[in-house]
Design an enzyme around this catalytic site. Structure first.
Site, PDB file in Angstrom:
ATOM      1  N   TYR A 144       0.858  -1.179   0.000  1.00  0.00           N
ATOM      2  CA  TYR A 144       0.000   0.000   0.000  1.00  0.00           C
ATOM      3  C   TYR A 144       0.893   1.226   0.000  1.00  0.00           C
ATOM      4  O   TYR A 144       1.854   1.299   0.768  1.00  0.00           O
ATOM      5  CB  TYR A 144      -0.893   0.000   1.249  1.00  0.00           C
ATOM      6  CG  TYR A 144      -1.746   1.238   1.396  1.00  0.00           C
ATOM      7  CD1 TYR A 144      -2.793   1.502   0.518  1.00  0.00           C
ATOM      8  CD2 TYR A 144      -1.512   2.148   2.434  1.00  0.00           C
ATOM      9  CE1 TYR A 144      -3.580   2.639   0.656  1.00  0.00           C
ATOM     10  CE2 TYR A 144      -2.297   3.277   2.582  1.00  0.00           C
ATOM     11  CZ  TYR A 144      -3.327   3.528   1.688  1.00  0.00           C
ATOM     12  OH  TYR A 144      -4.095   4.656   1.842  1.00  0.00           O
ATOM     13  N   ASP A 239       9.284   3.048  -0.433  1.00  0.00           N
ATOM     14  CA  ASP A 239       8.233   3.662   0.369  1.00  0.00           C
ATOM     15  C   ASP A 239       8.472   3.255   1.815  1.00  0.00           C
ATOM     16  O   ASP A 239       8.059   2.189   2.249  1.00  0.00           O
ATOM     17  CB  ASP A 239       6.857   3.210  -0.119  1.00  0.00           C
ATOM     18  CG  ASP A 239       5.740   3.796   0.747  1.00  0.00           C
ATOM     19  OD1 ASP A 239       6.052   4.496   1.727  1.00  0.00           O
ATOM     20  OD2 ASP A 239       4.566   3.540   0.435  1.00  0.00           O
ATOM     21  N   LYS A 267       4.730   8.920   8.982  1.00  0.00           N
ATOM     22  CA  LYS A 267       4.546   8.255  10.274  1.00  0.00           C
ATOM     23  C   LYS A 267       5.596   8.642  11.317  1.00  0.00           C
ATOM     24  O   LYS A 267       5.509   9.724  11.876  1.00  0.00           O
ATOM     25  CB  LYS A 267       4.409   6.758  10.029  1.00  0.00           C
ATOM     26  CG  LYS A 267       3.118   6.496   9.234  1.00  0.00           C
ATOM     27  CD  LYS A 267       2.749   5.064   8.973  1.00  0.00           C
ATOM     28  CE  LYS A 267       1.374   5.037   8.282  1.00  0.00           C
ATOM     29  NZ  LYS A 267       1.245   4.122   7.179  1.00  0.00           N
TER      30      LYS A 267
HETATM   31  C1  LIG Z   1       0.597   4.613   5.847  1.00  0.00           C
HETATM   32  C2  LIG Z   1       1.317   4.393   4.587  1.00  0.00           C
HETATM   33  C3  LIG Z   1       1.190   5.276   3.496  1.00  0.00           C
HETATM   34  C4  LIG Z   1       0.203   6.402   3.479  1.00  0.00           C
HETATM   35  O1  LIG Z   1       0.481   7.358   4.436  1.00  0.00           O
HETATM   36  P1  LIG Z   1      -0.720   8.343   4.908  1.00  0.00           P
HETATM   37  O2  LIG Z   1      -0.046   9.277   5.845  1.00  0.00           O
HETATM   38  O3  LIG Z   1      -1.748   7.465   5.541  1.00  0.00           O
HETATM   39  O4  LIG Z   1      -1.238   9.013   3.686  1.00  0.00           O
HETATM   40  C5  LIG Z   1       1.972   5.066   2.393  1.00  0.00           C
HETATM   41  N1  LIG Z   1       2.834   4.032   2.347  1.00  0.00           N
HETATM   42  C6  LIG Z   1       2.981   3.161   3.360  1.00  0.00           C
HETATM   43  C7  LIG Z   1       3.966   2.055   3.251  1.00  0.00           C
HETATM   44  C8  LIG Z   1       2.209   3.303   4.503  1.00  0.00           C
HETATM   45  O5  LIG Z   1       2.321   2.398   5.486  1.00  0.00           O
END
Ligand SMILES: *Cc1c(COP(=O)(O)O)cnc(C)c1O
Length: 429
Positions: A144, A239, A267
């Protein structure tokens, strides 16, 4: 399963917010329950609307690596807030933030602050397309990367299958520029590049997947992504919104010793505030406006209060913290595994540092195809059992749980005891 105060709030919420939540997984649908409305959180614990206390393993879906409401982070945030909430102009603090992030991530020469992980990956992909002059991006099933149109694609199986959108509202033309491959499968990636290498702008990957449950990369897999991209003039995008400063201070790229072209962060580095970033090679990042033709902007980007929380958090990312997380993670892993064996439940515990998943299947889980074989009914029963015993575990089989520096031995002991009893119940369904 949910307390009566949360029930009443959910009722009100559903009248004014679609599904009663501002992000779908919070609705607890994957476990057939109803959400706990949170009134407050501190350290490793959070409290529901009726005052029920839980040991928290969601950690705001990753950011809470220091535990909730860490006093040093709060102090920094309040100090910054008193100087003004937002200026839409550059500040000394955001320069310091960028310098710190660069220290942690040597692959990042320059970075831009944004307000969410979604923006970070979406922008990194735009930059990759702008830099390479190519349109196609490659992602992996079960990864994701936020909810941008071209990333909401899982596609059917199969090499070079044109993307099919996962969400209504994503134009087919957009989805068609996304090719999806199975995770941990180097031959599939090699074959795709052999056929279409000249069209591919970038490969985006969760270097340790958290979004199909915790799935580590097989040895050599990430290396292969980086080197295949290099060979074909495509960019590798790690990512690390979830793994960044989570699986190591400098993210998965530090843990595995790799240098991607671009990195998305969020995060943990945002310290619990809406702050994320993307960055990487100087030549690539120099294509961004005002230096170059790739446009990306944000009214609240680099918001001073958010940056203050991020800076204070980064300052507390010490070697001792990661040692503690590794130790707590190992203890929880061992406890869950022993409980599953004792209760005769087919289970597989996968963990990288402080990211952990108990899959309800024998495993190992190496791809989305593997993950999808999990017994989600049994997971739901176990999840309900955990909640009833005061443990707030992510409400989906396919979400990693997170430990923070505030989880202590008492929390872990309580969790393992709860897991054991809840496994007995789950085994009975
Ligand atoms: C949480 C997450 C996102 C999206 O981040 P948001 O702050 O929720 O938009 C993208 N990539 C990864 C791997 C994630 O865990």
């Amino acid at each position: 399963m949910s307390d009566s105060a949360s029930k009443a709030l959910f009722e009100r919420a559903r009248a004014v917010i679609p599904g009663g939540v501002n992000s779908p997984v919070r609705a607890f649908r994957a476990v057939g329950g109803e959400p706990i409305f949170v009134s407050r959180a501190a350290g490793s614990h959070l409290w529901g609307a009726d005052g029920t206390e839980y040991v928290d393993y969601v950690g705001s879906w990753g950011p809470a690596i220091l535990g909730h409401a860490h006093p040093a982070v709060l102090a920094a945030l309040i100090e910054a807030a008193e100087l003004g909430l937002s200026f839409g102009a550059p500040t000394e603090r955001e320069v310091r933030f960028a310098e710190k992030v660069r220290e942690l991530y040597p692959s990042i020469a320059k970075l831009r602050c944004v307000s969410s992980g979604t923006e970070a990956t979406m922008s990194a992909i735009r930059v990759a397309r702008g830099f390479t002059g190519r349109d196609v991006i490659v992602k992996f099933e079960g990864c994701y990367h936020g909810h941008a149109d071209h990333l909401l694609v899982k596609a059917g199986s199969g090499l070079a299958t044109f993307g099919v959108p996962d969400s209504a509202g994503v134009p087919e033309g957009t989805a068609r520029t996304t090719v999806t491959l199975p995770y941990n499968d180097v031959p599939a990636l090699e074959a795709l590049f052999a056929a279409r290498g000249g069209e591919i702008a970038a490969v985006i990957v969760e270097p340790v997947v958290g979004n199909m449950g915790c799935v580590p990369p097989l040895p050599g897999y990430l290396e292969a992504i980086v080197s295949i991209c290099k060979r074909h003039g495509a960019l590798s995008i790690f990512d690390e919104v979830m793994t960044g400063s989570r699986v190591a201070r400098g993210g998965a790229q530090e843990r595995f010793g790799l240098v991607p072209d671009l990195t998305a962060l969020g995060k943990v580095i945002g310290g619990g505030m809406p702050l994320a970033a993307y960055g990487g090679r100087d030549d690539v990042m120099s294509t961004i406006a005002p230096l170059g033709p790739v446009y990306q902007a944000g009214t609240l980007s680099g918001n001073p209060v958010a940056v203050a929380a991020g800076l204070a958090t980064i300052d507390l990312l010490t070697p001792a913290l990661y040692e503690k997380l590794e130790k707590s993670g190992a203890a929880l892993e061992a406890g869950l595994r022993a409980a599953a064996a004792k209760r005769g439940v087919a289970a597989c515990v996968q963990r990288v540092g402080s990211m952990i998943t108990l899959f309800f299947q024998a495993g190992p889980v190496r791809s989305w195809t593997d993950a999808a074989r999990s017994d989600t009914k049994r997971f739901a029963a176990w999840h309900a059992g955990m909640l009833a015993r005061g443990v707030y575990w992510p409400p989906s089989q396919y979400e990693a749980a997170f430990l923070g520096g505030a989880h202590d031995e008492a929390d872990l002991a309580k969790t393992v005891a709860a897991a054991d009893e809840a496994l007995a119940e789950a085994a009975a369904i």
